[in-house]
Design a protein around this motif. Sequence first.
Motif, PDB file in Angstrom:
ATOM      1  N   GLU A  13      28.649  90.444  38.440  1.00  0.00           N
ATOM      2  CA  GLU A  13      28.791  90.116  39.867  1.00  0.00           C
ATOM      3  C   GLU A  13      27.776  89.030  40.191  1.00  0.00           C
ATOM      4  N   LEU A  14      28.231  87.994  40.858  1.00  0.00           N
ATOM      5  CA  LEU A  14      27.335  86.878  41.143  1.00  0.00           C
ATOM      6  C   LEU A  14      27.864  86.092  42.332  1.00  0.00           C
ATOM      7  N   ASN A  15      27.009  85.958  43.361  1.00  0.00           N
ATOM      8  CA  ASN A  15      27.396  85.133  44.498  1.00  0.00           C
ATOM      9  C   ASN A  15      26.979  83.696  44.210  1.00  0.00           C
ATOM     10  N   SER A  16      27.958  82.876  43.894  1.00  0.00           N
ATOM     11  CA  SER A  16      27.645  81.512  43.463  1.00  0.00           C
ATOM     12  C   SER A  16      27.302  80.601  44.631  1.00  0.00           C
ATOM     13  N   LYS A  17      27.334  81.137  45.842  1.00  0.00           N
ATOM     14  CA  LYS A  17      26.971  80.305  46.992  1.00  0.00           C
ATOM     15  C   LYS A  17      25.563  80.637  47.498  1.00  0.00           C
ATOM     16  N   ASP A  18      24.938  81.629  46.865  1.00  0.00           N
ATOM     17  CA  ASP A  18      23.602  82.051  47.239  1.00  0.00           C
ATOM     18  C   ASP A  18      22.597  81.289  46.357  1.00  0.00           C
ATOM     19  N   GLU A  71      38.066  77.769  34.918  1.00  0.00           N
ATOM     20  CA  GLU A  71      38.255  78.122  36.327  1.00  0.00           C
ATOM     21  C   GLU A  71      39.666  77.799  36.787  1.00  0.00           C
ATOM     22  N   ASN A  72      40.121  78.561  37.753  1.00  0.00           N
ATOM     23  CA  ASN A  72      41.396  78.202  38.409  1.00  0.00           C
ATOM     24  C   ASN A  72      41.278  78.426  39.906  1.00  0.00           C
ATOM     25  N   PHE A  73      40.178  77.904  40.454  1.00  0.00           N
ATOM     26  CA  PHE A  73      40.004  77.935  41.904  1.00  0.00           C
ATOM     27  C   PHE A  73      40.952  76.933  42.551  1.00  0.00           C
ATOM     28  N   ALA A  74      41.082  77.083  43.862  1.00  0.00           N
ATOM     29  CA  ALA A  74      41.810  76.060  44.609  1.00  0.00           C
ATOM     30  C   ALA A  74      41.079  74.729  44.431  1.00  0.00           C
ATOM     31  N   PRO A  75      41.821  73.618  44.499  1.00  0.00           N
ATOM     32  CA  PRO A  75      41.189  72.311  44.276  1.00  0.00           C
ATOM     33  C   PRO A  75      39.943  72.125  45.144  1.00  0.00           C
ATOM     34  N   ASP A  77      33.439  72.060  43.352  1.00  0.00           N
ATOM     35  CA  ASP A  77      32.575  71.016  43.919  1.00  0.00           C
ATOM     36  C   ASP A  77      31.837  71.561  45.129  1.00  0.00           C
ATOM     37  N   ARG A  78      32.569  72.322  45.959  1.00  0.00           N
ATOM     38  CA  ARG A  78      31.924  72.876  47.166  1.00  0.00           C
ATOM     39  C   ARG A  78      30.807  73.847  46.790  1.00  0.00           C
ATOM     40  N   MET A  79      30.923  74.479  45.647  1.00  0.00           N
ATOM     41  CA  MET A  79      29.873  75.388  45.161  1.00  0.00           C
ATOM     42  C   MET A  79      28.675  74.627  44.617  1.00  0.00           C
ATOM     43  N   CYS A 105      47.015  70.915  46.749  1.00  0.00           N
ATOM     44  CA  CYS A 105      47.780  72.121  47.140  1.00  0.00           C
ATOM     45  C   CYS A 105      47.360  73.346  46.344  1.00  0.00           C
ATOM     46  N   LYS A 106      47.373  74.476  47.049  1.00  0.00           N
ATOM     47  CA  LYS A 106      47.232  75.766  46.360  1.00  0.00           C
ATOM     48  C   LYS A 106      48.594  76.125  45.789  1.00  0.00           C
ATOM     49  N   VAL A 107      48.609  76.716  44.638  1.00  0.00           N
ATOM     50  CA  VAL A 107      49.902  76.993  43.991  1.00  0.00           C
ATOM     51  C   VAL A 107      49.914  78.375  43.346  1.00  0.00           C
ATOM     52  N   TYR A 108      51.016  79.070  43.536  1.00  0.00           N
ATOM     53  CA  TYR A 108      51.257  80.325  42.825  1.00  0.00           C
ATOM     54  C   TYR A 108      52.464  80.163  41.904  1.00  0.00           C
ATOM     55  N   GLY A 122      54.750  79.883  34.878  1.00  0.00           N
ATOM     56  CA  GLY A 122      53.808  79.066  35.650  1.00  0.00           C
ATOM     57  C   GLY A 122      52.380  79.524  35.445  1.00  0.00           C
ATOM     58  N   ASP A 123      52.156  80.810  35.490  1.00  0.00           N
ATOM     59  CA  ASP A 123      50.801  81.349  35.350  1.00  0.00           C
ATOM     60  C   ASP A 123      50.427  81.560  33.890  1.00  0.00           C
ATOM     61  N   SER A 124      51.076  82.526  33.252  1.00  0.00           N
ATOM     62  CA  SER A 124      50.710  82.826  31.861  1.00  0.00           C
ATOM     63  C   SER A 124      51.031  81.653  30.949  1.00  0.00           C
TER      64      SER A 124
HETATM   65  N1  CAO Z   1      30.788  83.676  44.705  1.00  0.00           N
HETATM   66  C1  CAO Z   1      30.952  83.043  45.887  1.00  0.00           C
HETATM   67  N2  CAO Z   1      32.116  82.469  46.266  1.00  0.00           N
HETATM   68  C2  CAO Z   1      33.127  82.570  45.412  1.00  0.00           C
HETATM   69  C3  CAO Z   1      33.028  83.228  44.173  1.00  0.00           C
HETATM   70  C4  CAO Z   1      31.779  83.793  43.833  1.00  0.00           C
HETATM   71  N3  CAO Z   1      31.583  84.435  42.674  1.00  0.00           N
HETATM   72  N4  CAO Z   1      34.223  83.165  43.558  1.00  0.00           N
HETATM   73  C5  CAO Z   1      35.052  82.499  44.380  1.00  0.00           C
HETATM   74  N5  CAO Z   1      34.402  82.130  45.497  1.00  0.00           N
HETATM   75  C6  CAO Z   1      34.931  81.374  46.627  1.00  0.00           C
HETATM   76  C7  CAO Z   1      35.361  79.982  46.250  1.00  0.00           C
HETATM   77  O1  CAO Z   1      34.252  79.155  46.106  1.00  0.00           O
HETATM   78  C8  CAO Z   1      36.245  79.632  47.436  1.00  0.00           C
HETATM   79  O2  CAO Z   1      35.427  79.247  48.511  1.00  0.00           O
HETATM   80  P1  CAO Z   1      35.697  77.893  49.365  1.00  0.00           P
HETATM   81  O3  CAO Z   1      37.117  77.956  49.814  1.00  0.00           O
HETATM   82  O4  CAO Z   1      34.707  77.999  50.479  1.00  0.00           O
HETATM   83  O5  CAO Z   1      35.444  76.740  48.481  1.00  0.00           O
HETATM   84  C9  CAO Z   1      36.847  80.980  47.821  1.00  0.00           C
HETATM   85  O6  CAO Z   1      36.098  81.961  47.094  1.00  0.00           O
HETATM   86  C10 CAO Z   1      38.317  81.169  47.528  1.00  0.00           C
HETATM   87  O7  CAO Z   1      38.691  80.598  46.295  1.00  0.00           O
HETATM   88  P2  CAO Z   1      40.183  80.061  46.114  1.00  0.00           P
HETATM   89  O8  CAO Z   1      40.452  79.050  47.169  1.00  0.00           O
HETATM   90  O9  CAO Z   1      40.372  79.613  44.722  1.00  0.00           O
HETATM   91  O10 CAO Z   1      41.046  81.388  46.346  1.00  0.00           O
HETATM   92  P3  CAO Z   1      42.312  81.614  47.280  1.00  0.00           P
HETATM   93  O11 CAO Z   1      42.549  83.069  47.252  1.00  0.00           O
HETATM   94  O12 CAO Z   1      42.146  80.993  48.618  1.00  0.00           O
HETATM   95  O13 CAO Z   1      43.485  80.844  46.511  1.00  0.00           O
HETATM   96  C11 CAO Z   1      44.860  80.366  44.597  1.00  0.00           C
HETATM   97  C12 CAO Z   1      44.064  81.414  45.365  1.00  0.00           C
HETATM   98  C13 CAO Z   1      45.350  80.976  43.301  1.00  0.00           C
HETATM   99  C14 CAO Z   1      46.065  79.913  45.441  1.00  0.00           C
HETATM  100  C15 CAO Z   1      43.966  79.145  44.293  1.00  0.00           C
HETATM  101  O14 CAO Z   1      42.822  79.592  43.652  1.00  0.00           O
HETATM  102  C16 CAO Z   1      44.644  78.066  43.456  1.00  0.00           C
HETATM  103  O15 CAO Z   1      45.474  77.288  43.922  1.00  0.00           O
HETATM  104  N6  CAO Z   1      44.248  77.975  42.169  1.00  0.00           N
HETATM  105  C17 CAO Z   1      44.715  76.950  41.266  1.00  0.00           C
HETATM  106  C18 CAO Z   1      46.120  77.214  40.802  1.00  0.00           C
HETATM  107  C19 CAO Z   1      46.272  78.558  40.200  1.00  0.00           C
HETATM  108  O16 CAO Z   1      45.600  78.946  39.269  1.00  0.00           O
HETATM  109  N7  CAO Z   1      47.262  79.281  40.702  1.00  0.00           N
HETATM  110  C20 CAO Z   1      47.760  80.471  40.056  1.00  0.00           C
HETATM  111  C21 CAO Z   1      47.023  81.634  40.366  1.00  0.00           C
HETATM  112  S1  CAO Z   1      47.807  82.960  39.527  1.00  0.00           S
HETATM  113  O17 CAO Z   1      49.169  83.254  40.410  1.00  0.00           O
END
Ligand code: CAO
Length: 424
Positions: A70-75, A94-98, A102-104, A134-137, A166-168
């Motif tokens: 467990e780790l708060n990467s914004k702290d 990583e697979n965060f939203a775009p 960088d914001r971290m 775009c966020k994508v599922y 798409g995912d796996s």
């Molecule tokens: N400590 C502190 N903050 C954390 C953290 C941690 N350990 N882990 C994640 N976060 C934060 C992120 O920094 C982000 O914060 P900001 O929006 O302020 O930058 C926030 O949590 C949310 O992360 P996210 O935007 O990735 O998550 P979401 O639920 O809003 O979106 C998803 C999910 C999957 C749509 C998005 O991550 C994405 O588009 N990923 C890329 C494509 C992808 O992999 N999609 C398939 C997923 S599987 O179906």
Amino acid sequence: MKALEGVKILDFTHVQSGPTCTQLLAWFGADVIKVERPGVGDATRKQLQDVPDADSLYFTMLNHNKRSIELNSKDETGKEVLTRLVQECDVLVENFAPGALDRMGFGWDAIQKINPRMIMASVKGFGPGKYEDCKVYENVAQCAGGSASTTGFLDGPPLVTGAQIGDSGTGLHLALGIVTALFQRETTGKGQKVLAAMQDGVLNLARVKLRDQQRLDHGPLKEYSQFGEGIPFGEATPRAGNDSGGGQPGRILKCKGWETDPNAYTYFITQAAVWKNVCDVIGRPEWKDAEGYATPPDRLDKLNEIFDAVEQWTMTKTKFEVMDICNPLNIPVGPILSMKEIAEDDGLRATGTIVECDHPERGRYISVGCPIKLSDSPVEVERSPLLGEHTEEILRSVLGYSDEDVARIAETGAVGEVRKEAAE
Ligand code: CAO
């Protein structure tokens, strides 16, 4: 000795695409350290829960053989620990939203400064361009990657498929990118960025449909059923139902019991090389040499008639009897197996493709083991970690923090529950 032993993965992945990738790397022997938000963790831990208060199967089946911190990467203190992790690890996945990384404060430039050997691997929905933010599922990727428009029946809407391409599928692509970058690092000594976009991954898997798009310029797609049905082709690769994707015509056909069993079906391929065997088996020996039936091109406008005749035969047999009869004759067939049948399949269990795991919260569950078998790198599937189960272990054994350091870090709350234990 495992193939990737000694490789440390800083696993910032969540949901499905990224976790699939890092799970494979863990199975190949990498030490996968999954970083999760304190008290929250990967969102899938609590999605589709079937056992109250226990990690869901969604999570457990995608996160085997990993350690969780467990780790708060914004702290501020969290960032200090994360910096140490970047120094120690070989790959950040990583697979965060775009833009989230960088914001971290841990974008590519920052990572390179901390550890120039680090490989930074990302799944994103789209590659660079108009949709990059775009966020994508899963299903969005299936639609944007060309799969949905070519899946389903001609007279129905586009369809998504149950296989999570798409995912796996993108997780698999990313894993290949990572091991390739690790291999190149042996020569260059440098890390690099690895990007697998979900749209690209789906398109790669739907490659044959882009092939057909271009073939359309030179005439109708004769192996598609609609050709034999006299239905004209439009501008784009059409949906082809259960037609085979290749040059050997195939269909899903009813088998004995289809009236009550939704999976009493077989896939049947009338491969050209065994046409005579097919004719004998279905009781139409006259088709072997008959004009209009003897050669593959002759048969293309009669696929409905031919498969209707094959189905009259398959409906008299179970899907397994069809297999038992056709296999010795080299006729390619495959039963439509339900997930229940697959879960109970002795053969898949014997090879470790279906495994059972014990979990302290949810008890015993079935999972899919490693689908890729290496003869010198055996896989033992271990249950997924509880949230923060290895926080203290990682702080001490991977990062070398002393008792005092652990207490100091814990005190800030940046690493979740360990705070209380270490401070005491
Ligand atoms: N400590 C502190 N903050 C954390 C953290 C941690 N350990 N882990 C994640 N976060 C934060 C992120 O920094 C982000 O914060 P900001 O929006 O302020 O930058 C926030 O949590 C949310 O992360 P996210 O935007 O990735 O998550 P979401 O639920 O809003 O979106 C998803 C999910 C999957 C749509 C998005 O991550 C994405 O588009 N990923 C890329 C494509 C992808 O992999 N999609 C398939 C997923 S599987 O179906």
